[in-house]
Each structure stands twice: as structure tokens, then as C-alpha cells.
Design a protein around this motif. Sequence first.
Motif, PDB file in Angstrom:
ATOM      1  N   ALA A  25     -48.501  -1.110  27.162  1.00  0.00           N
ATOM      2  CA  ALA A  25     -47.613  -1.022  28.615  1.00  0.00           C
ATOM      3  C   ALA A  25     -48.567  -0.826  29.569  1.00  0.00           C
ATOM      4  O   ALA A  25     -48.514  -1.304  30.793  1.00  0.00           O
ATOM      5  N   ASN A  30     -49.638  -1.314  36.162  1.00  0.00           N
ATOM      6  CA  ASN A  30     -49.590   0.061  36.492  1.00  0.00           C
ATOM      7  C   ASN A  30     -50.277   0.273  37.683  1.00  0.00           C
ATOM      8  O   ASN A  30     -50.242   1.000  38.707  1.00  0.00           O
ATOM      9  N   ILE A 107     -49.339 -15.149  30.784  1.00  0.00           N
ATOM     10  CA  ILE A 107     -49.610 -14.283  31.439  1.00  0.00           C
ATOM     11  C   ILE A 107     -51.096 -13.855  31.307  1.00  0.00           C
ATOM     12  O   ILE A 107     -51.804 -13.438  32.406  1.00  0.00           O
ATOM     13  N   SER A 233     -44.200  -4.378  33.134  1.00  0.00           N
ATOM     14  CA  SER A 233     -44.949  -3.138  32.841  1.00  0.00           C
ATOM     15  C   SER A 233     -44.541  -2.698  31.735  1.00  0.00           C
ATOM     16  O   SER A 233     -45.636  -1.850  31.047  1.00  0.00           O
ATOM     17  N   LEU A 234     -43.671  -2.825  31.109  1.00  0.00           N
ATOM     18  CA  LEU A 234     -43.383  -2.337  29.780  1.00  0.00           C
ATOM     19  C   LEU A 234     -43.604  -3.091  28.611  1.00  0.00           C
ATOM     20  O   LEU A 234     -43.490  -3.067  27.482  1.00  0.00           O
ATOM     21  N   SER A 235     -44.262  -4.453  29.068  1.00  0.00           N
ATOM     22  CA  SER A 235     -44.419  -5.449  28.153  1.00  0.00           C
ATOM     23  C   SER A 235     -43.365  -5.861  27.388  1.00  0.00           C
ATOM     24  O   SER A 235     -43.448  -6.359  25.970  1.00  0.00           O
ATOM     25  N   MET A 330     -50.964  -9.394  24.238  1.00  0.00           N
ATOM     26  CA  MET A 330     -50.301 -10.669  24.662  1.00  0.00           C
ATOM     27  C   MET A 330     -50.617 -11.815  23.597  1.00  0.00           C
ATOM     28  O   MET A 330     -49.731 -12.921  23.386  1.00  0.00           O
TER      29      MET A 330
HETATM   30  N1  PFF Z   1     -47.905  -4.103  30.496  1.00  0.00           N
HETATM   31  C1  PFF Z   1     -48.870  -4.660  30.939  1.00  0.00           C
HETATM   32  C2  PFF Z   1     -49.559  -3.939  32.212  1.00  0.00           C
HETATM   33  O1  PFF Z   1     -48.648  -3.199  33.163  1.00  0.00           O
HETATM   34  O2  PFF Z   1     -50.495  -4.231  32.801  1.00  0.00           O
HETATM   35  C3  PFF Z   1     -48.919  -6.118  31.158  1.00  0.00           C
HETATM   36  C4  PFF Z   1     -48.587  -6.842  29.871  1.00  0.00           C
HETATM   37  C5  PFF Z   1     -48.966  -6.432  28.500  1.00  0.00           C
HETATM   38  C6  PFF Z   1     -47.611  -7.884  30.033  1.00  0.00           C
HETATM   39  C7  PFF Z   1     -48.727  -7.115  27.304  1.00  0.00           C
HETATM   40  C8  PFF Z   1     -47.301  -8.739  28.917  1.00  0.00           C
HETATM   41  C9  PFF Z   1     -47.659  -8.212  27.409  1.00  0.00           C
HETATM   42  F1  PFF Z   1     -47.382  -8.841  26.530  1.00  0.00           F
END
Ligand code: PFF
Length: 452
Positions: A25, A30, A107, A233-235, A330
Motif C-alpha cells: 500500500a 502516498n 500500473i 493507494s490501498l492496492s 503488482m
Molecule cells: N499502493 C501503491 C502506492 O500507493 O504507491 C501503488 C500500487 C501497489 C498499486 C500495488 C497497485 C498495486 F497492485
Amino acid sequence: MPESRCMQGIWSSPWLFILAASGSAVGLGNIWKFPYMVGENGGGAFLFVYLLCLLLVGLPVLIAEVALGRSVRSNPIDTINDLHERHIVTKGWVFVPYLAGLAGFLILSFYSVIAGWALAFFERSLKGVFKGVTKDETQGIFSTLVGTPTEMLAWHSVFVLLVILCVGQSVTRGLAMLVKILLPVLIVMLFGLSIYSSIVGDFDKTVSFLFSWNWNQITPDVVLAAVGHAFFSLSIGMGGMFAYAAYMSKHMSIARACTIVVGVDTLVAILAGLVVLPLVFSLNIDVDTGPSLTFVSLPVAFGRLPGGLFVGAIFFLLLILAALTSAISMLELFVSWLHERFYVSRLKAAFGLGVGVWLLGFISLLSLNEWKDIHIFGFIIFDFLDKFTSLILLPMIALLLSVLVALRIPRNMLENELITRNPKHFKWWYNVLKFCSIPIMVVITVGGWIGV
Ligand code: PFF
């Protein structure tokens, strides 16, 4: 099927899931994205809607994704196949996890370009480039980097290689250990920097910008941006959390683990806002500048701070590591599936996917300079990938996964998974997911298709 993941190992301590999920996350979303999203979307109005989204959509959907992952203890693709074989879901649902893996893949392609910027800024910090720089100079440094495809390609390649090497290992091994050190250090550093920023920057303006709003600032665009960012943000919606949950101990309370992850993620985002925005206001940088905001404002502070070059180098290093722990998640969905289903080694699977990510990232970094005249629906390729994934793909997949959990999976199966000391908690979650999160996501998904 149930314990098939023992091949990979269950997290040796219940806390390791929390660490790995927080590692996924907390990342560029962030520290790089949140401050500029707040800036572009009116400050307090965005923050208010964002926090509401975390509570009404983010947390319930995260719990749903994790419960699903832990119930079958397999990778997301095999989990849904298993549910299909047991006649719990129809054939159509089998495609949802592929979409989730695709979202993570897309992403990662532009995420690694931004992580490349952090690498480039890390190198410049080590070289002392930021000593005494002005805002105009850092703007120049940033624009030169973004205008130089060869340098961006080099850093993008380094980052993709790092991701391949890390995902190529079994995730239960090193990842949680890395996050265990990284997160506390990152939080302490952001806390310290926010105190520094509040002293040298315009703290009063930041507080009134972040914590006050007019109701008429809450437009459909702001709501769409806030929900999209909550998923990013929370993935959620990329299957990464789903995949990690398969390694989670049965003794851990899913609701508690997810609440902690949401709390840590929000804390880091708000701290990043409190570091970046006071500097932005005091340096007279336009708050709605967009993606360059963090990279332009922070080096000025590092350049003036006693020992700031060292602090800056550590900061960018932590940012790179935070991006890495997010990036790993990811690719986890497809890597674990290729490994478990087809016995491809994790490293080979990661390499194959990494080459695809590298190529797409190459295209999106070219769209920032040489190919900036190529537009898809009015956006350059880089922005299109960002908007398409955050505003359309993630809400849509999260909606599908939530419908699957709330309306297709037998309630007793969920109750077993989400057993809590207080049965009322289960009811609350179930009803919020069904009657609040799902309708909101329907509106957002439709809005995303119309808006983009
Ligand atoms: N949550 C991560 C961030 O805030 O940078 C981005 C992210 C991580 C997006 C993992 C998607 C994922 F599968």
C-alpha cells in the motif's frame, strides 16, 4: 487445494501479512501522488472525500479481497477457478483475476518510470546537485530529466530489473523483513521532515488548505479522483492483496489486519502532504502543478537543511524501496499463478512479465517527450495509463470482486473466514459492502467511463 500455498510458505508470523500488505500500500502513491492530487483537487474537499472513501469503500473492499484470498489459499486465478469448479460462481467470473493481473501490469509500466525519477534524484542527491538550489533550478532539473528519454530509460530499466530480481524470490522470505525496517524509518523520517517543513514553510496555509473546504468544491471530478486514488493507494483491485492473503495465517483477524494497513497508508499520505505542501506554499509553487510537485519542492528543502544532502539521499532511497515493495505486489498475481499452475520458476515468470512491463514503460516515458503529440482520448500515453487504471480498471475490478464476495460466495464461508469476537462486526461489514460500497462503486465505474 486448501494448503497448496505451503509450497510458498505461510507467513511465519501473523504480523508479516500486515507488513507485506502495508509495503504494497505504501509507495509512490502516498509520497509522490497524494500531495499533488490534494493540490489539484482543492485540498480539504479532496481529503474529506478521500477519507470517506477509505472508510466506506476502501476498507470494506480490502477486507473482501483478503477474505477471498485466504479462504481458498491459492493464487487469485486458481481461487476463482476453484470456486467455479465447486459451482459457486459461473464461468464469466474466471476472467476477473486476469483483469486484476492486467491492471497491476499496466500500473507497473508507468510506476517504474516514476520510480526511475526517484532513482535519478537519489543519484543527484549523492552528487550534491541540490546544494543551495532554488525552485527554478529544481524545476529545471526535473524538466531536463523528463525531457531526456535515454536517462529515464536507464533508470526505468534499473528499477524493472530490481523488481524482477525481487519478485523472482519467494515473497514470504525477504519482503516482510524489508518492510519491517523500511516503514518505521520512513514514518519517522516523514515526521521529522514535516516538523522541518512546518518551521521553514507556510504551515498555516497548509493547515487551512488541507482541513477546510466548501461543499461546492466537492464536484464529481473530485469524488472520482478521490475514489480512484483510494483504490490505487490501498492496492485494491489488482489482486496483489488477494495474492498475499493466501499466505496469511488463519489465526489473524482479517478486519484488524486490514484496518491497520489502511491506518498506516493514510498516516504516510498525510505526513507526506504535511512535508510537501508547506514548502510548496512558501516557495510560491502552484499547488496544482501536478506530478512534478514532490520532485520540485523537496530538493529545495534538502538543499537548505543542515546535512540536507545526506537526508535527501536517504529520503529518495526510502522512496525507491517503498516503490519496490509496492511494485513487487503488482506482479505477484501472475508470477504466483505461472509458478503454481505451470511450474515455471518464479524468476523466469518475473523476467517474462518484466520484459513486457519494460517495453510498455518505455513507450509511456517516450510519451513525456518525443511522443508527446500522440494522444489517446485526449491524454498522452503516460497519463492515459494512469487515468485508465485508477479511474476505470481498478474501480471496475474492485466492484466485480465485491459483488462476487457479497452476492455469490455463501455467507457461511465468509463468516468462517471473518470470524470475530463480536458477530455484529461481521454484519456491519457485510451490510456496508453490500449497501454502501457496491452502489458507490457502480456510480464511480459508470462515472469513470463517462468522464475519461
Ligand atoms: N499502493 C501503491 C502506492 O500507493 O504507491 C501503488 C500500487 C501497489 C498499486 C500495488 C497497485 C498495486 F497492485
